[in-house]
Design a protein around this motif. Structure first.
Motif, PDB file in Angstrom:
ATOM      1  N   GLN A  72      48.088  29.685  39.508  1.00  0.00           N
ATOM      2  CA  GLN A  72      47.749  29.873  40.918  1.00  0.00           C
ATOM      3  C   GLN A  72      47.612  31.355  41.264  1.00  0.00           C
ATOM      4  OE1 GLN A  72      50.924  27.415  42.469  1.00  0.00           O
ATOM      5  NE2 GLN A  72      49.506  25.725  42.846  1.00  0.00           N
ATOM      6  N   ASP A  73      48.503  32.189  40.744  1.00  0.00           N
ATOM      7  CA  ASP A  73      48.397  33.640  40.969  1.00  0.00           C
ATOM      8  C   ASP A  73      47.098  34.184  40.385  1.00  0.00           C
ATOM      9  OD1 ASP A  73      50.854  33.662  42.238  1.00  0.00           O
ATOM     10  OD2 ASP A  73      51.942  34.511  40.530  1.00  0.00           O
ATOM     11  N   SER A  74      46.764  33.744  39.180  1.00  0.00           N
ATOM     12  CA  SER A  74      45.524  34.184  38.540  1.00  0.00           C
ATOM     13  C   SER A  74      44.313  33.741  39.349  1.00  0.00           C
ATOM     14  CB  SER A  74      45.425  33.642  37.116  1.00  0.00           C
ATOM     15  OG  SER A  74      46.429  34.194  36.317  1.00  0.00           O
ATOM     16  N   HIS A  75      44.370  32.523  39.863  1.00  0.00           N
ATOM     17  CA  HIS A  75      43.263  32.000  40.666  1.00  0.00           C
ATOM     18  C   HIS A  75      43.074  32.830  41.938  1.00  0.00           C
ATOM     19  CE1 HIS A  75      40.402  29.078  42.146  1.00  0.00           C
ATOM     20  NE2 HIS A  75      41.073  29.027  43.273  1.00  0.00           N
ATOM     21  N   GLU A  76      44.165  33.221  42.555  1.00  0.00           N
ATOM     22  CA  GLU A  76      44.075  34.063  43.756  1.00  0.00           C
ATOM     23  C   GLU A  76      43.440  35.408  43.429  1.00  0.00           C
ATOM     24  OE1 GLU A  76      47.945  34.214  45.617  1.00  0.00           O
ATOM     25  OE2 GLU A  76      48.019  32.029  45.780  1.00  0.00           O
ATOM     26  N   GLY A  77      43.781  35.967  42.268  1.00  0.00           N
ATOM     27  CA  GLY A  77      43.146  37.213  41.845  1.00  0.00           C
ATOM     28  C   GLY A  77      41.668  37.025  41.570  1.00  0.00           C
ATOM     29  N   ASP A  78      41.317  35.911  40.946  1.00  0.00           N
ATOM     30  CA  ASP A  78      39.910  35.609  40.674  1.00  0.00           C
ATOM     31  C   ASP A  78      39.118  35.472  41.971  1.00  0.00           C
ATOM     32  OD1 ASP A  78      40.422  35.631  37.970  1.00  0.00           O
ATOM     33  OD2 ASP A  78      40.350  33.453  37.728  1.00  0.00           O
ATOM     34  N   ALA A  79      39.741  34.939  43.005  1.00  0.00           N
ATOM     35  CA  ALA A  79      39.051  34.757  44.288  1.00  0.00           C
ATOM     36  C   ALA A  79      38.588  36.092  44.859  1.00  0.00           C
ATOM     37  CB  ALA A  79      39.954  34.025  45.277  1.00  0.00           C
ATOM     38  N   GLN A  80      39.272  37.182  44.500  1.00  0.00           N
ATOM     39  CA  GLN A  80      38.885  38.513  44.972  1.00  0.00           C
ATOM     40  C   GLN A  80      37.647  39.030  44.246  1.00  0.00           C
ATOM     41  OE1 GLN A  80      40.566  39.719  47.678  1.00  0.00           O
ATOM     42  NE2 GLN A  80      41.514  37.710  47.476  1.00  0.00           N
ATOM     43  N   ILE A  81      37.348  38.460  43.088  1.00  0.00           N
ATOM     44  CA  ILE A  81      36.196  38.887  42.277  1.00  0.00           C
ATOM     45  C   ILE A  81      34.935  38.122  42.688  1.00  0.00           C
ATOM     46  CG2 ILE A  81      35.270  38.987  39.926  1.00  0.00           C
ATOM     47  CD1 ILE A  81      38.196  39.178  38.947  1.00  0.00           C
ATOM     48  N   LEU A  82      35.086  36.869  43.061  1.00  0.00           N
ATOM     49  CA  LEU A  82      33.941  36.029  43.402  1.00  0.00           C
ATOM     50  C   LEU A  82      33.358  36.396  44.765  1.00  0.00           C
ATOM     51  CD1 LEU A  82      35.356  32.594  42.248  1.00  0.00           C
ATOM     52  CD2 LEU A  82      33.409  33.805  41.228  1.00  0.00           C
ATOM     53  N   VAL A  83      32.028  36.403  44.845  1.00  0.00           N
ATOM     54  CA  VAL A  83      31.355  36.625  46.123  1.00  0.00           C
ATOM     55  C   VAL A  83      30.364  35.491  46.362  1.00  0.00           C
ATOM     56  CG1 VAL A  83      31.626  39.136  46.169  1.00  0.00           C
ATOM     57  CG2 VAL A  83      29.606  38.149  45.095  1.00  0.00           C
ATOM     58  N   GLU A  84      30.173  35.183  47.610  1.00  0.00           N
ATOM     59  CA  GLU A  84      29.212  34.166  48.008  1.00  0.00           C
ATOM     60  C   GLU A  84      27.795  34.719  47.838  1.00  0.00           C
ATOM     61  OE1 GLU A  84      30.172  31.081  48.718  1.00  0.00           O
ATOM     62  OE2 GLU A  84      32.236  31.757  48.405  1.00  0.00           O
ATOM     63  N   PRO A  85      26.815  33.842  47.724  1.00  0.00           N
ATOM     64  CA  PRO A  85      25.443  34.298  47.531  1.00  0.00           C
ATOM     65  C   PRO A  85      24.947  35.316  48.567  1.00  0.00           C
ATOM     66  CG  PRO A  85      25.579  31.985  47.026  1.00  0.00           C
ATOM     67  CD  PRO A  85      26.921  32.378  47.594  1.00  0.00           C
ATOM     68  N   ALA A  86      25.290  35.159  49.828  1.00  0.00           N
ATOM     69  CA  ALA A  86      24.821  36.097  50.858  1.00  0.00           C
ATOM     70  C   ALA A  86      25.411  37.499  50.637  1.00  0.00           C
ATOM     71  CB  ALA A  86      25.176  35.580  52.247  1.00  0.00           C
ATOM     72  N   GLU A  87      26.684  37.579  50.278  1.00  0.00           N
ATOM     73  CA  GLU A  87      27.301  38.885  50.007  1.00  0.00           C
ATOM     74  C   GLU A  87      26.721  39.494  48.735  1.00  0.00           C
ATOM     75  OE1 GLU A  87      31.647  41.024  49.274  1.00  0.00           O
ATOM     76  OE2 GLU A  87      31.586  38.887  49.762  1.00  0.00           O
ATOM     77  N   PHE A  88      26.499  38.668  47.730  1.00  0.00           N
ATOM     78  CA  PHE A  88      25.871  39.123  46.493  1.00  0.00           C
ATOM     79  C   PHE A  88      24.516  39.750  46.804  1.00  0.00           C
ATOM     80  CE2 PHE A  88      23.234  38.480  42.736  1.00  0.00           C
ATOM     81  CZ  PHE A  88      24.080  38.726  41.659  1.00  0.00           C
ATOM     82  N   GLU A  89      23.734  39.063  47.632  1.00  0.00           N
ATOM     83  CA  GLU A  89      22.411  39.555  47.984  1.00  0.00           C
ATOM     84  C   GLU A  89      22.492  40.876  48.751  1.00  0.00           C
ATOM     85  OE1 GLU A  89      18.166  39.649  48.396  1.00  0.00           O
ATOM     86  OE2 GLU A  89      19.613  39.008  46.903  1.00  0.00           O
ATOM     87  N   ALA A  90      23.447  41.000  49.654  1.00  0.00           N
ATOM     88  CA  ALA A  90      23.605  42.252  50.397  1.00  0.00           C
ATOM     89  C   ALA A  90      23.942  43.403  49.452  1.00  0.00           C
ATOM     90  CB  ALA A  90      24.684  42.094  51.468  1.00  0.00           C
ATOM     91  N   LEU A  91      24.814  43.170  48.505  1.00  0.00           N
ATOM     92  CA  LEU A  91      25.164  44.204  47.518  1.00  0.00           C
ATOM     93  C   LEU A  91      23.953  44.524  46.637  1.00  0.00           C
ATOM     94  CD1 LEU A  91      28.715  42.914  46.562  1.00  0.00           C
ATOM     95  CD2 LEU A  91      28.200  45.097  47.684  1.00  0.00           C
TER      96      LEU A  91
END
Length: 188
Positions: A72-91
């Motif tokens: 669960q701790d690892s998953h929470e850290g992974d959530a900080q790495i993942l971005v939604e398609p709209a944020e990906f596109e903005a970057l």
């Protein structure tokens, strides 16, 4: 129309199978290998129908609750790495380089504009010349493998690396519907 936030994964228990774990927690295999050396090779592999309790029992009786907390701790850290398609596109529109970790065939068939196919030569260039403080974007087909690639770059100092949740498939649905979508068929 605003995107719905990603669904929370189901709670883990001693009865959770490895199949269900890996489906709900994409970085779980990396987390298990990093802490317990489980799942990285044939000598420490697991079966899809094996439960967390069974996995813990045959690996020096690791306390199940300890393993669940780690996942669960690892998953929470992974959530900080993942971005939604709209944020990906903005970057991407802001100039962040985009790395495609799919196969050459997939890349040749369809790609996000400006993407570079990940290769050994490219990784050498990245390590040798890219700004470690700048964002780097990574995607795959469905978002299952790009998290591991992002963790690899983060581990090498590229702290602003982000992985596309849902991969090019989600990008084509939510950002650029002109991109063709496809399915990958695996031989069993």
């Amino acid at each position: 129309m605003p995107e719905a936030p990603p669904a929370e994964p189901p709670p883990l228990s001693a009865a959770t199978t490895m199949r269900d774990l890996l489906a709900a927690y994409p970085g779980a295999q990396r987390a298990l290998f990093a802490r317990y050396h489980i799942g990285g090779c044939s000598s420490c592999a697991f079966r899809p129908d094996e439960t967390l309790a069974e996995l813990c029992a045959r690996n020096e009786n690791i306390p199940v609750e300890e393993m669940i907390a780690h996942l669960q701790d690892s998953h929470e850290g992974d959530a900080q790495i993942l971005v939604e398609p709209a944020e990906f596109e903005a970057l991407r529109q802001g100039g962040a380089p985009v790395l495609d970790i799919r196969t050459r065939e997939e890349f040749d068939a369809v790609q996000i504009p400006g993407a570079q196919l990940f290769s050994n030569d490219l990784i050498q260039a990245i390590f040798g010349t890219w700004d470690k403080a700048a964002p780097v974007l990574i995607y795959d087909h469905s978002g299952t493998r790009c998290l591991d690639a992002a963790a690899y770059l983060i581990g090498h100092g590229f702290a602003q690396t982000k992985a596309l949740r849902g991969g090019i498939d989600a990008y084509a649905q939510q950002v650029d519907p002109s991109l063709p979508r496809y399915r990958i068929e695996f031989d069993d």
